[in-house]
Design a protein around this motif. Structure first.
Motif, PDB file in Angstrom:
ATOM      1  N   ILE A 170       0.855  -1.191   0.000  1.00 23.09           N
ATOM      2  CA  ILE A 170       0.000   0.000   0.000  1.00 23.09           C
ATOM      3  C   ILE A 170       0.892   1.242   0.000  1.00 23.09           C
ATOM      4  CG2 ILE A 170      -1.879   1.222   1.137  1.00 23.09           C
ATOM      5  CD1 ILE A 170      -2.647  -1.592   0.235  1.00 23.09           C
TER       6      ILE A 170
ATOM      7  N   PRO B  59      -5.928   1.163   2.139  1.00 26.05           N
ATOM      8  CA  PRO B  59      -5.439  -0.222   2.048  1.00 26.05           C
ATOM      9  C   PRO B  59      -6.475  -1.177   1.466  1.00 26.05           C
ATOM     10  CG  PRO B  59      -6.080   0.254   4.288  1.00 26.05           C
ATOM     11  CD  PRO B  59      -6.245   1.545   3.529  1.00 26.05           C
TER      12      PRO B  59
ATOM     13  N   ALA C   6      -3.673  -3.026  -3.519  1.00 24.58           N
ATOM     14  CA  ALA C   6      -2.699  -4.047  -3.132  1.00 24.58           C
ATOM     15  C   ALA C   6      -2.439  -5.048  -4.254  1.00 24.58           C
ATOM     16  CB  ALA C   6      -3.166  -4.764  -1.876  1.00 24.58           C
TER      17      ALA C   6
ATOM     18  N   HIS D 163      -2.623  -7.778   1.718  1.00 16.02           N
ATOM     19  CA  HIS D 163      -2.642  -6.819   2.823  1.00 16.02           C
ATOM     20  C   HIS D 163      -3.108  -7.561   4.062  1.00 16.02           C
ATOM     21  CE1 HIS D 163      -6.937  -7.110   2.375  1.00 16.02           C
ATOM     22  NE2 HIS D 163      -6.854  -6.678   1.142  1.00 16.02           N
TER      23      HIS D 163
ATOM     24  N   HIS E  62      -9.235  -3.736   6.316  1.00 18.58           N
ATOM     25  CA  HIS E  62      -7.838  -3.826   5.911  1.00 18.58           C
ATOM     26  C   HIS E  62      -6.962  -2.859   6.701  1.00 18.58           C
ATOM     27  CE1 HIS E  62      -9.703  -4.800   1.697  1.00 18.58           C
ATOM     28  NE2 HIS E  62      -9.870  -5.781   2.561  1.00 18.58           N
TER      29      HIS E  62
ATOM     30  N   SER F 122      -2.572  -1.334   6.550  1.00 12.98           N
ATOM     31  CA  SER F 122      -1.533  -1.096   5.547  1.00 12.98           C
ATOM     32  C   SER F 122      -0.140  -1.564   5.960  1.00 12.98           C
ATOM     33  CB  SER F 122      -1.484   0.404   5.211  1.00 12.98           C
ATOM     34  OG  SER F 122      -1.271   1.175   6.382  1.00 12.98           O
TER      35      SER F 122
END
Length: 407
Positions: free
Chosen positions: A48, A54, A59, A349, A358, A360
């Motif tokens: 990321i 993210p 990704a 991720h 998500h 990062s």
């Protein structure tokens, strides 16, 4: 040389007290990933770029070797390519989730009303049921400028001709169990987007599909949620970039769409669902078949990410173990038919259970080259790879593909 990428979406995580301070990867039984790590190269990669959300879109572009700062325009244009919707230069595509809202007092956005995001996937509604609902939405809410297109399970598409894309839209999986009022789209054209979402509620509540789901004790898909907007991207094909032909094996439109823009053949696998009931063995088999004529295959498995969004610790561990046994294990065995090959295994991720969305942080990867096995003691594949002195580190994540494909 044959290349294969094995991607367990969202496998990486954070330590859990319930697991004695271990992450899901550390708690899961992964003998095949551990074996690859023992004889291969391990490291960590930032997928990321700074300043980007993210998401799996950013990704997976990074893992594919495309710098999102050059090629990312939004999630939905990628999904549109998979669905087969051609975007014009003035079109804006939106991801259209079918979601379950817990509504009190009537419509979600009326005065004094309250709506909680109960389930971003509407109980992982079947594709057959969802198609009927999206067709109803398109028939009643669609127009010459706005059209709705069915996708897979809860994941669908809206295209707004001459539309606006300067909106702040929140992914529904980021607001599980939260009041949607604080996360409704804001920005240019938000009146149109919010009106469509509100109008969908009455239509969907009255639909026979939802009445049947309610009678069966299943969650109703009682609203649409629009997000992930963007315009058609311009990016080179993988052959133009790396001189290789590839195949994409995935159950979700996002990664299929990335594959289409990369010029990959998108391979449909019967029984591939994007959930823990997906056809893992079929995915591995189709990837190996594809490599008989292609240079590289990309195998994407969605299940760990879905379990992370659901906050489901048990199913996330199961998804990781199934990925290891049925994808990684079968690929390790099947790749032996080729004289020279490399395997790259990694998540795109983290999807931490505690966040249900998500994050990062960098993720662990392993590269195995059958002609360059590493000697040494056993290595466990998990987030602790970051602590190893021999771990590689890619801060510009898209350069990992350059390294993986190096001659």
């Amino acid at each position: 040389m044959k290349y294969i990428i094995l991607l367990g979406d969202g496998m990486a995580d954070r330590p859990h007290a319930e697991l004695g301070g271990k992450t899901c990867l550390q708690a899961a039984r992964t003998p095949n990933l551990d074996q690859l790590a023992t004889v291969g190269q391990v490291g960590m990669v930032h997928t990321i770029p700074h300043g980007f959300p993210p998401g799996s879109d950013v990704a997976n572009l990074t893992v594919m070797g495309y710098d999102p700062r050059k090629y990312y325009t939004g999630r939905s244009p990628l999904e549109a390519a998979s669905i087969g919707v051609e975007l014009g230069t003035e079109d804006v595509a939106f991801r259209c989730n079918l979601v379950s809202l817990r509504i009190s007092g009537g419509k979600a956005s009326g005065a004094g009303r309250k709506a909680i995001m109960e389930d971003f996937s509407a109980g992982h509604i079947s594709t057959q049921e969802a198609r009927l609902l999206v067709e109803e939405i398109d028939g009643k809410l669609g127009s010459e400028r706005i059209r709705f297109y069915p996708g897979v399970s809860y994941r669908h598409l809206m295209v707004w001709k001459g539309g606006k894309d300067r909106l702040e839209c929140t992914p529904p999986h980021d607001i599980q169990d939260k009041d949607i009022q604080d996360y409704l789209p804001r920005g240019e054209g938000d009146d149109i987007i919010n009106a469509l979402m509100e109008s969908s509620i009455e239509l969907l509540l009255a639909h026979p599909v939802n009445r049947a789901r309610q009678e069966a004790g299943k969650r109703m898909a009682n609203s649409i949620w629009l997000w992930g907007q963007g315009r058609r991207p311009k990016m080179p094909t993988f052959r133009e970039k790396y001189g290789l032909d590839g195949a994409m094996i995935s159950a979700v439109d996002l990664t299929k769409g990335i594959g289409i823009y990369a010029g990959f053949e998108v391979v449909d696998v019967p029984g591939a669902t994007g959930w823990i009931d997906t056809n893992y063995v079929g995915k591995a088999e189709h990837a190996l078949w594809a490599l008989k004529t292609k240079d590289i295959a990309y195998v994407h498995v969605e299940a760990p990410d879905e379990a992370g969004h659901a906050g489901d610790l048990k199913n996330k561990i199961k998804a990781i173990e199934d990925f290891d046994e049925f994808i990684v294990g079968n690929i390790m065995h099947g790749m032996k038919q080729f004289d020279e090959y490399r395997i790259l295994a990694l998540p795109d991720h983290p999807t931490p259970i505690e966040l249900r969305t998500h994050s990062s942080e960098p993720v662990p990867f392993v590269i195995y080259d059958n002609g360059k096995e590493r000697a040494g003691g056993p290595v466990t594949y998990d987030e602790r790879i970051a602590e190893r002195k021999d771990a590689l580190l890619f801060t510009e994540g898209y350069t990992l593909m350059d390294y993986f494909l190096k001659k």
